[in-house]
Design a protein around this motif. Structure first.
Motif: not given
Ligand code: UTP
Length: 408
Positions: A29, A193-195, A197, A339-340, A346
């Motif tokens: 990641e 969008e993710e930690k 991403k 989004c986060l 999320l």
């Protein structure tokens, strides 16, 4: 790019929050996040400050179209010219299939939607059938370049393979992925969008030329001697693609681009209308038109701003290549962007929460010096699928397909 370099780059643009969860990510990641940062176009962010994404419009004037009657009168000459160019394989086509298709609410690429009722008939298949009609009469394939997005590329390519390209020659098909642009919150911060991403989205229907060139396909077209290139949307299952008369009319006109247009169904129809703006071809959106413009008529009682575009254009490749070296404007569009939040959770917003950056085909038209609007019969060539039901829907497109002799 390593962590230190990513930190320096993001800090330069006030975006170091993109690395805030870095330590909690797995090795793969981490590597993925660094490569996403490396690919980001940070220069777009300056547009937010300048607000230079909004365009000031010039003076509009009507632009008459080559009408259906005029096309009929000259059909044999247009077809002869078009046949010649198609037989010499001077014409190629680009299918714009990189959109999100959110209104249809289908979780696969829009082209995989089955419009058949008693048999399978996919949107992609309808479009290929329409091109094959041209291939059959000319005896030559044309290059078909399919633009996908990072989100739907694999599904699209696999689908074409599984369906054996719906009878098209695979040697003449290429897929390329549209570039993406970052999604930004109202505070100017790029969203996660993710930690690991970054939230990105396809960069609009005008992103195709640059992405195609980056994929090496401009070289392919030039090497093959292609001189004309059309673009068309995935939505419209009835449109004819590079039909000989259309290609011939373009050649005969000597203009830089030809646009298929339909006569407005009523003055207030919500379509972009082809016109002149400060003497150059342009598309005025329905919401930009004044009441006067909407109702103005010529001496025969026809609306002066009467021809709506259907996202089917044929460009001279040399002229397009020239203008694409100029700066095509970027539009800043408010959107709902998952989004986060500040707690790393999320959120899927119900209303717009930030901006996306989009390039639009209509700006390419405006950069060119001349355009030929080419009228097509709405009932034959305009069946866009945007929604499931109602206007511009699967239902309305099915009805038109049947009217045009297609068995569903
Ligand atoms: P639309 O403007 O209808 O957008 O695209 P969309 O994303 O497909 O659909 P909605 O608005 O989310 O429901 C018109 C054409 O442009 C292509 C689409 O695939 C369609 O053929 N397109 C749009 C792209 O290829 N890339 C984009 O970034 C946007």
């Amino acid at each position: 790019m390593n962590y230190q370099e990513a930190l320096e780059l993001t800090s330069k643009y006030g975006q170091q929050h993109l690395l805030q969860y870095y330590d909690s990510l797995s090795d793969s990641e981490k590597a993925s996040l660094l490569s996403q940062i490396e690919k980001l176009d940070f220069s777009l962010l300056s547009l937010l400050k300048e607000n230079s994404g909004t365009q000031n419009r010039g003076a509009f004037e009507p632009l008459g179209a080559l009408t259906v009657d005029e096309i009929e009168e000259n059909r044999s000459e247009y077809e002869r010219l078009g046949f010649e160019a198609l037989k010499e394989e001077k014409v190629a086509a680009v299918l714009l299939a990189g959109g999100m298709g959110t209104r249809l609410g289908f979780d696969k690429p829009k082209g995989m939607y089955n419009v058949g009722e008693t048999r399978e008939l996919y949107i992609f298949e309808c479009l290929i059938n329409n091109i094959l009609d041209v291939v059959r009469v000319t005896g030559h394939y044309m290059y078909l370049l399919v633009m996908t997005s990072e989100l739907n590329h694999e599904d699209t390519v696999n689908f074409f393979r599984e369906k054996e390209y719906f009878g098209y020659d695979p040697d003449y098909v290429r897929f390329f992925v549209q570039d993406t642009a970052p999604c930004v919150g109202y505070d100017g911060k790029i969203l996660l969008e993710e930690k690991g991403k970054i939230a990105v989205s396809p960069n609009g229907n005008g992103g195709w030329f640059t992405s195609l060139a980056k994929a090496g396909l401009l070289d392919l077209l030039n090497a093959h001697g292609v001189e004309y290139i059309s673009v068309f949307g995935v939505d419209n299952v009835c449109q004819r693609i590079n039909d000989p008369a259309y290609v011939g009319a373009m050649l005969k006109s000597g203009r830089d681009v030809t646009a298929k247009v339909v006569r407005k169904a009523d003055p207030n129809e919500r379509v972009g209308v082809l016109c002149l703006e400060d003497g150059r071809p342009s598309i005025v959106e329905y919401y930009e038109m004044t009441d006067d413009m909407i109702h103005l008529k010529d001496e025969n009682g026809n609306l002066l701003y009467n021809f709506g575009v259907i996202l089917n254009y044929l460009f001279r490749l040399d002229r397009l290549t020239e203008i694409m070296n100029d700066q095509i404007p970027v539009h800043i569009v408010e959107k709902k962007i998952p989004c986060l939040d500040g707690n790393g959770e999320l959120q899927k917003p119900e209303s717009p929460n930030g901006y996306k950056f989009e390039y639009l085909v209509l700006d390419m038209i405006h950069l060119l010096s001349s355009c030929l609007p080419y009228e097509v019969v709405r009932e034959r060539e305009f069946a866009p699928i945007k929604n499931r039901t109602g206007v511009d829907s699967v239902e309305s497109a099915r009805a038109l397909l049947v009217e045009n002799g297609v068995t569903l």
